[in-house]
Every structure is written in C-alpha cells, then in structure tokens.
Design an enzyme around this catalytic site. Structure first.
Site, mmCIF file in Angstrom:
data_model
loop_
_atom_site.group_PDB
_atom_site.id
_atom_site.type_symbol
_atom_site.label_atom_id
_atom_site.label_comp_id
_atom_site.label_asym_id
_atom_site.label_seq_id
_atom_site.Cartn_x
_atom_site.Cartn_y
_atom_site.Cartn_z
ATOM 1 N N ARG A 144 55.852 19.525 93.428
ATOM 2 C CA ARG A 144 57.175 20.014 93.029
ATOM 3 C C ARG A 144 57.823 19.186 91.926
ATOM 4 N NH1 ARG A 144 61.088 22.417 97.465
ATOM 5 N NH2 ARG A 144 61.803 23.330 95.500
ATOM 6 N N CYS A 174 67.740 27.368 102.095
ATOM 7 C CA CYS A 174 66.780 26.831 101.129
ATOM 8 C C CYS A 174 66.816 27.594 99.813
ATOM 9 C CB CYS A 174 65.360 26.887 101.688
ATOM 10 S SG CYS A 174 65.034 25.722 103.035
ATOM 11 N N ARG A 183 61.112 13.982 103.768
ATOM 12 C CA ARG A 183 61.029 14.181 102.324
ATOM 13 C C ARG A 183 61.868 13.157 101.546
ATOM 14 N NH1 ARG A 183 59.504 19.201 100.493
ATOM 15 N NH2 ARG A 183 57.926 20.136 101.825
ATOM 16 N N HIS A 190 63.388 18.988 106.269
ATOM 17 C CA HIS A 190 64.641 18.801 105.542
ATOM 18 C C HIS A 190 65.793 18.930 106.536
ATOM 19 C CE1 HIS A 190 63.072 20.056 101.294
ATOM 20 N NE2 HIS A 190 63.217 18.748 101.365
ATOM 21 N N ASN A 196 66.849 22.519 96.916
ATOM 22 C CA ASN A 196 66.167 21.252 96.625
ATOM 23 C C ASN A 196 66.312 20.813 95.180
ATOM 24 O OD1 ASN A 196 63.504 22.714 98.526
ATOM 25 N ND2 ASN A 196 65.239 21.561 99.324
ATOM 26 N N ASN A 243 54.257 21.311 104.063
ATOM 27 C CA ASN A 243 54.994 21.273 105.327
ATOM 28 C C ASN A 243 54.222 22.111 106.339
ATOM 29 O OD1 ASN A 243 56.080 24.099 105.535
ATOM 30 N ND2 ASN A 243 57.140 23.536 103.642
ATOM 31 N N ALA A 285 56.618 29.725 103.676
ATOM 32 C CA ALA A 285 56.631 28.496 102.870
ATOM 33 C C ALA A 285 57.582 27.453 103.441
ATOM 34 C CB ALA A 285 57.027 28.829 101.428
ATOM 35 N N ASP A 299 68.506 20.539 106.204
ATOM 36 C CA ASP A 299 69.069 21.883 106.301
ATOM 37 C C ASP A 299 68.219 22.850 107.101
ATOM 38 O OD1 ASP A 299 67.023 22.539 104.529
ATOM 39 O OD2 ASP A 299 68.338 23.176 102.899
#
Length: 287
Positions: free
Chosen positions: A105, A279, A154, A183, A86, A37, A273, A185
């Site tokens: 991930r 998150c 995503r 995302h 996530n 990202n 990050a 959120d």
C-alpha cells in the site's frame, strides 16, 4: 467534482461554510490481489468488480443525502486505495498522511499527499520509521477533545504518543490484540453524544480499562462476536444515522434505544478485503 476547501483554524470542528465532507475513491481497480489481513485469506481473485461498484455507489448515494462527497482519483495497480479511511487523519485544516506498514500500500502515500496538498490542507510532519494508518487507527471522540489511536497491528506502538505531539491534543492509545480487527475502526466506533460502540475482546485489558475510564457505562455499546464479524463497528455516524454493512436485530434495537438510526447498506465485496463502510470513507470535516 472536487470542491476547494476553505481554510480554518486547527480546531477539529466543522468549517462554518460547509456540511460534513467525506473523501471516497471509486473502486475502479478494486480486487483482492494479496493477503495483508485475515479477511483476505482465500479471497484472492474472488471479488466481483461489478457488484463492488454497485455496493460502493449505493454507499456513496446514501452518504450524499447528508454530506458532501469528494473524490480522489483511483490509480491502477492499487486495489486498496478505495479504503480512503487509511489515507490519513485530518483535524481542522491539518492532515497527517499515512505511513503504511504493508509494502503493498505504500505507493498510495504520494497520491494521497498530493491530493491533500491540492485541497489546501497543511501536511503535518511524521517520522518515516513510524507506521501509522490514518483514520483507520485514529478516531476523534465525539464528546471531548480526545483522539483514540489503535496500535499493535498496522500502526506502531509509538504512533499514539507521536500523534499527540503533532496534534497537541490528548491521544489515548488502544492496543489491538485480535488480527481480524487489525485497525481500530474495525472494532471501535465513537458516536455522537459520547457513545462508543466497540468489541471488548479486540483489546488488551489496559485498553479496555481506558475505554471504561473515559466512557460512562450508559454510553458504552458493547458488541459480541457475531456483530463484530459483520463489521458493525466499521460504521459512519452522520447526524444520528449509523451507516453500516450489517447488524443483528438486537444491536439495531440497542442503537435505536440510544437515539440512533441504523441504516444497513451491504458491502460484502469489500468485506473480502477486510473493509466496510468506515474503511471506504474519510471524514474531512467533522460536524
């Protein structure tokens, strides 16, 4: 210590025997080791682990005053596992485990799947070929039986419709158009009482219209570029307290006027990050 979850109907309301529960993961192996990202650009190797641990502990202690904290065991080599939002999306005793779009991930998926199964959740089926990144992109409205689902960065465009079929609950898809807000959120936060805090430029015109259609004007808290860049929307609403990384005095005053109490807890190491308070947490029980 991890607590067993009592079984409940798939209603999305809090279990009668528990306060809100939040899943977190200690930042034992947190770092920035790749770029998936825009926030990660130029940040590889620049996270300070001791400071990240201190910030995470402060967040955990802050939340533990109000909710029960459950922990998933971190795994070496998975620096983003700390971002438990996530891990999946829970509704009642059902969980949809994430299908990560980023290869970096995907090794988290079986670990989260095993954790949820061990805690008594029903693992909902999800197509292997549809990316969906859990409560990073799926957020429960706090006033009506509605789930907001972000897509376009995503999570795939098919995610909202698929989630609606799995949950048998109305889902409104919101298309994200700014890579910084990858995302839902990061730019949209449903609050108690039907309030919504969001950054309009993060969405396309149709999605902005959907938010306006579903949320009365007096319940819409629009934030600008400055607060959006502080990840003000990446907040956790607990019993009227809004736990967040940072917010301008103007936004804090707006939240107080709406009956909320903003509570700032700096999370700058995790911002490197692309993550903040929301998150780092996954609500297992919504109250």
């Amino acid at each position: 210590m991890t607590k067993p979850l009592a079984m409940a109907q798939n209603s999305g309301v809090a279990r009668r025997d528990a306060r809100q529960r939040i899943l977190m993961c200690a930042p034992d192996d947190f770092d920035v080791r790749y770029v998936i990202n825009p926030w990660m650009a130029d940040q590889i190797g620049k996270a300070t682990r001791s400071l990240a641990r201190a910030q995470w502990e402060t967040l955990r202690r802050t939340l533990a005053r109000t909710v029960d904290i459950e922990l998933v065991t971190p795994a070496a080599g998975l620096p983003d596992m700390v971002f438990t939002a996530n891990a999946g999306f829970t509704l009642g005793d059902t969980v949809v485990v994430s299908r990560f779009s980023a290869e970096e991930r995907r090794a988290e998926e079986p670990l989260f799947r095993a954790h949820f199964a061990a805690q008594g959740f029903n693992l909902a089926p999800w197509p292997q070929d549809i990316a969906f990144e859990g409560a990073g992109d799926a957020l429960i409205d706090r006033a009506q039986k509605l789930v907001w689902c972000g897509y376009g960065m995503r999570s795939d465009a098919a995610a909202p419709q698929t989630l609606e079929a799995v949950l048998e609950r109305r889902v409104i898809g919101l298309r994200l158009i700014d890579p910084r807000f990858y995302h839902l959120d990061t730019c949209f936060c449903p609050l108690a009482g039907g309030f919504v805090m969001y950054h309009p430029p993060a969405f396309d015109a149709e999605s902005r219209a959907a938010i306006e259609r579903e949320t009365p004007p007096e319940k819409r808290i629009e934030i600008g570029e400055d607060d959006a860049s502080r990840f003000a929307c990446n907040a956790v609403d607990l019993c009227g307290e809004i736990v967040m990384n940072d917010a301008s005095p103007a936004l804090q005053n707006r939240l107080r006027a709406a009956g909320f109490a903003p509570l700032l807890t700096p999370l700058g190491e995790f911002m490197k990050a692309g993550g903040s308070a929301k998150c780092l947490t996954l609500k297992l029980v919504e109250a």
